[in-house]
Write a protein that holds these residues in place. Structure first.
Motif, mmCIF file in Angstrom:
data_model
loop_
_atom_site.group_PDB
_atom_site.id
_atom_site.type_symbol
_atom_site.label_atom_id
_atom_site.label_comp_id
_atom_site.label_asym_id
_atom_site.label_seq_id
_atom_site.Cartn_x
_atom_site.Cartn_y
_atom_site.Cartn_z
ATOM 1 N N LEU A 66 -17.323 -51.791 -11.401
ATOM 2 C CA LEU A 66 -16.969 -50.399 -11.105
ATOM 3 C C LEU A 66 -17.748 -49.437 -12.005
ATOM 4 C CD1 LEU A 66 -15.196 -48.390 -9.578
ATOM 5 C CD2 LEU A 66 -13.422 -48.751 -11.298
ATOM 6 N N ASN A 67 -17.828 -49.761 -13.271
ATOM 7 C CA ASN A 67 -18.493 -48.845 -14.205
ATOM 8 C C ASN A 67 -20.004 -48.760 -13.981
ATOM 9 O OD1 ASN A 67 -16.340 -47.706 -15.627
ATOM 10 N ND2 ASN A 67 -16.120 -49.534 -16.876
ATOM 11 N N GLU A 68 -20.584 -49.812 -13.396
ATOM 12 C CA GLU A 68 -22.049 -49.825 -13.206
ATOM 13 C C GLU A 68 -22.461 -49.520 -11.766
ATOM 14 O OE1 GLU A 68 -23.321 -53.616 -14.694
ATOM 15 O OE2 GLU A 68 -22.788 -53.126 -16.769
ATOM 16 N N LEU A 69 -21.479 -49.278 -10.901
ATOM 17 C CA LEU A 69 -21.750 -49.111 -9.464
ATOM 18 C C LEU A 69 -22.464 -47.790 -9.161
ATOM 19 C CD1 LEU A 69 -20.940 -50.868 -6.976
ATOM 20 C CD2 LEU A 69 -18.984 -49.338 -6.694
ATOM 21 N N ASN A 70 -23.399 -47.844 -8.216
ATOM 22 C CA ASN A 70 -24.116 -46.637 -7.786
ATOM 23 C C ASN A 70 -24.074 -46.511 -6.270
ATOM 24 O OD1 ASN A 70 -25.223 -45.712 -10.370
ATOM 25 N ND2 ASN A 70 -26.340 -47.649 -10.316
ATOM 26 N N LEU A 97 -19.828 -45.800 -3.282
ATOM 27 C CA LEU A 97 -20.902 -46.465 -2.540
ATOM 28 C C LEU A 97 -21.355 -45.686 -1.310
ATOM 29 C CD1 LEU A 97 -19.663 -50.163 -2.745
ATOM 30 C CD2 LEU A 97 -21.822 -49.301 -3.649
ATOM 31 N N GLN A 98 -20.389 -45.080 -0.586
ATOM 32 C CA GLN A 98 -20.715 -44.332 0.645
ATOM 33 C C GLN A 98 -21.489 -45.202 1.635
ATOM 34 O OE1 GLN A 98 -19.737 -41.025 1.270
ATOM 35 N NE2 GLN A 98 -18.545 -41.174 -0.600
ATOM 36 N N ILE A 99 -20.927 -46.372 1.946
ATOM 37 C CA ILE A 99 -21.583 -47.306 2.876
ATOM 38 C C ILE A 99 -20.573 -47.778 3.911
ATOM 39 C CG2 ILE A 99 -23.306 -48.170 1.244
ATOM 40 C CD1 ILE A 99 -21.404 -50.558 0.736
ATOM 41 N N GLY B 49 -15.265 -42.193 -20.525
ATOM 42 C CA GLY B 49 -16.012 -43.443 -20.500
ATOM 43 C C GLY B 49 -15.618 -44.439 -19.432
ATOM 44 N N VAL B 50 -14.621 -44.110 -18.620
ATOM 45 C CA VAL B 50 -14.257 -45.032 -17.532
ATOM 46 C C VAL B 50 -14.219 -44.292 -16.199
ATOM 47 C CG1 VAL B 50 -12.885 -46.668 -18.880
ATOM 48 C CG2 VAL B 50 -11.770 -44.708 -17.838
ATOM 49 N N ARG B 51 -14.423 -45.052 -15.141
ATOM 50 C CA ARG B 51 -14.332 -44.475 -13.808
ATOM 51 C C ARG B 51 -12.872 -44.318 -13.425
ATOM 52 N NH1 ARG B 51 -19.689 -46.249 -11.009
ATOM 53 N NH2 ARG B 51 -20.508 -44.148 -10.883
ATOM 54 N N ILE B 52 -12.541 -43.152 -12.910
ATOM 55 C CA ILE B 52 -11.163 -42.873 -12.511
ATOM 56 C C ILE B 52 -10.903 -43.476 -11.127
ATOM 57 C CG2 ILE B 52 -9.550 -41.012 -11.925
ATOM 58 C CD1 ILE B 52 -10.064 -41.369 -14.912
ATOM 59 N N ILE B 53 -9.802 -44.219 -11.044
ATOM 60 C CA ILE B 53 -9.461 -44.930 -9.814
ATOM 61 C C ILE B 53 -8.288 -44.226 -9.145
ATOM 62 C CG2 ILE B 53 -8.560 -47.143 -8.943
ATOM 63 C CD1 ILE B 53 -9.897 -48.215 -11.700
ATOM 64 N N GLY B 54 -8.374 -44.070 -7.844
ATOM 65 C CA GLY B 54 -7.246 -43.477 -7.139
ATOM 66 C C GLY B 54 -7.634 -42.903 -5.802
ATOM 67 N N VAL B 55 -6.668 -42.183 -5.236
ATOM 68 C CA VAL B 55 -6.827 -41.590 -3.910
ATOM 69 C C VAL B 55 -7.085 -40.100 -4.092
ATOM 70 C CG1 VAL B 55 -5.654 -41.186 -1.724
ATOM 71 C CG2 VAL B 55 -5.255 -43.318 -2.971
ATOM 72 N N PRO B 56 -8.137 -39.586 -3.452
ATOM 73 C CA PRO B 56 -8.469 -38.174 -3.697
ATOM 74 C C PRO B 56 -7.463 -37.210 -3.086
ATOM 75 C CG PRO B 56 -9.843 -39.090 -1.939
ATOM 76 C CD PRO B 56 -9.034 -40.225 -2.493
ATOM 77 N N PRO B 57 -7.261 -36.045 -3.726
ATOM 78 C CA PRO B 57 -7.828 -35.629 -4.999
ATOM 79 C C PRO B 57 -7.009 -36.186 -6.163
ATOM 80 C CG PRO B 57 -6.480 -33.847 -4.105
ATOM 81 C CD PRO B 57 -6.407 -34.979 -3.111
ATOM 82 N N ILE B 58 -7.690 -36.679 -7.184
ATOM 83 C CA ILE B 58 -6.994 -37.304 -8.318
ATOM 84 C C ILE B 58 -6.687 -36.242 -9.373
ATOM 85 C CG2 ILE B 58 -7.176 -39.018 -10.152
ATOM 86 C CD1 ILE B 58 -9.049 -40.608 -8.345
ATOM 87 N N PRO B 59 -5.402 -36.059 -9.720
ATOM 88 C CA PRO B 59 -5.079 -35.052 -10.728
ATOM 89 C C PRO B 59 -5.297 -35.561 -12.156
ATOM 90 C CG PRO B 59 -3.062 -36.065 -9.927
ATOM 91 C CD PRO B 59 -4.207 -36.734 -9.204
#
Lengths: 151, 100
Positions: A66-70, A97-99, B49-59
């Motif tokens: 997830l952190n490295e995904l483009n 990803l938008q795929i 530093g991390v990707r936020i996971i969830g259903v948009p829009p994420i508060p």
């Protein structure tokens, strides 16, 4: 070669591991180079199920992936969803990803199947394969086979 | 080295988990209820530093006078939690730039 990313959820559902191996086999047959991304528990089940890597050659840790995904890094996203958290992960992977994407929503409770399917349909253009299933992988297999015929 | 939420949660004790093993909707509702300011972001945005996971829009919640951030945090087997943690002004400004 086309590239597919198979996204696994929590390994609590017994049918997820055999279905992930089956989906990888099918996608390989269709000419996809398959990467599976999963948390450590789900990865362990896969590795023990395929000790000589006859079907699965590439497993990537979920957080790292997830952190490295483009955007556009893969050609197809296939996700297994049997918990709400997995739906959130799928939507997130889709947004990055938008795929072309396929969401396999399976649960033993029909109301939860509908709820998770709606979460994904409301937030993505993914094809949603929603079915009541838990131990028995066949209801999912039937839907997956039909969906993959169209790829 | 950049800040990483994952590492921070493992190595610090000045954060609070406000709700644990919950659904995303309940977590989003809690953030909206508790925060003075709510910034909505897309899934996959990088925050702390991390990707936020969830259903948009994420508060993402900000309590600016207390310099605290409320953030949803999702794990496959454990559902979604809301974590309240200290944050500096610069990072708050960075998060505001991600607003949708």
């Amino acid at each position: 070669m086309k590239k597919a990313l198979v996204l696994l959820g929590c390994p609590e559902a017994p049918s997820q591991t055999p279905l992930a191996i089956y989906a990888t086999y099918k996608l390989n047959s269709l000419g996809f180079d398959v990467t599976i991304t999963a948390n450590p528990a789900a990865s362990k089940l896969l590795k023990i199920s395929d000790p000589e890597n006859k079907y699965i050659s590439n497993i990537v840790d979920l957080d790292r992936c997830l952190n490295e995904l483009n955007e556009g890094e893969f050609d197809l996203l296939l996700g297994f969803i049997h918990k709400e958290a997995a739906a959130s992960f799928f939507v997130t992977f889709y947004q990055i990803l938008q795929i072309k994407s396929i969401a396999i929503v399976f649960e033993k409770d029909e109301d939860l199947v509908e709820e998770y399917a709606n979460i994904i349909s409301d937030s993505t253009d993914a094809e949603v394969l929603a079915v009541k299933a838990f131990h028995n992988p066949n209801p999912v297999k039937v839907k997956l086979d039909k969906a993959l015929e169209k790829i | 080295m950049s800040f990483c939420l994952e590492t921070y949660l493992q190595q610090s004790d000045d954060y609070e988990v406000l709700i644990n093993k919950a659904g995303f909707k309940d977590c989003a509702r809690l953030i909206r209820f508790k925060a003075d300011e709510v910034i909505y972001v897309k899934p996959g945005e990088v925050i702390l530093g991390v990707r936020i996971i969830g259903v948009p829009p994420i508060p993402i919640g900000i309590i600016e006078n207390e310099k605290k951030l409320l953030i949803p945090y999702t794990k496959p087997c454990h559902g979604t939690s809301v974590v309240e943690l200290p944050i500096d002004k610069k990072e708050i400004d960075n998060i505001r730039k991600l607003a949708i």
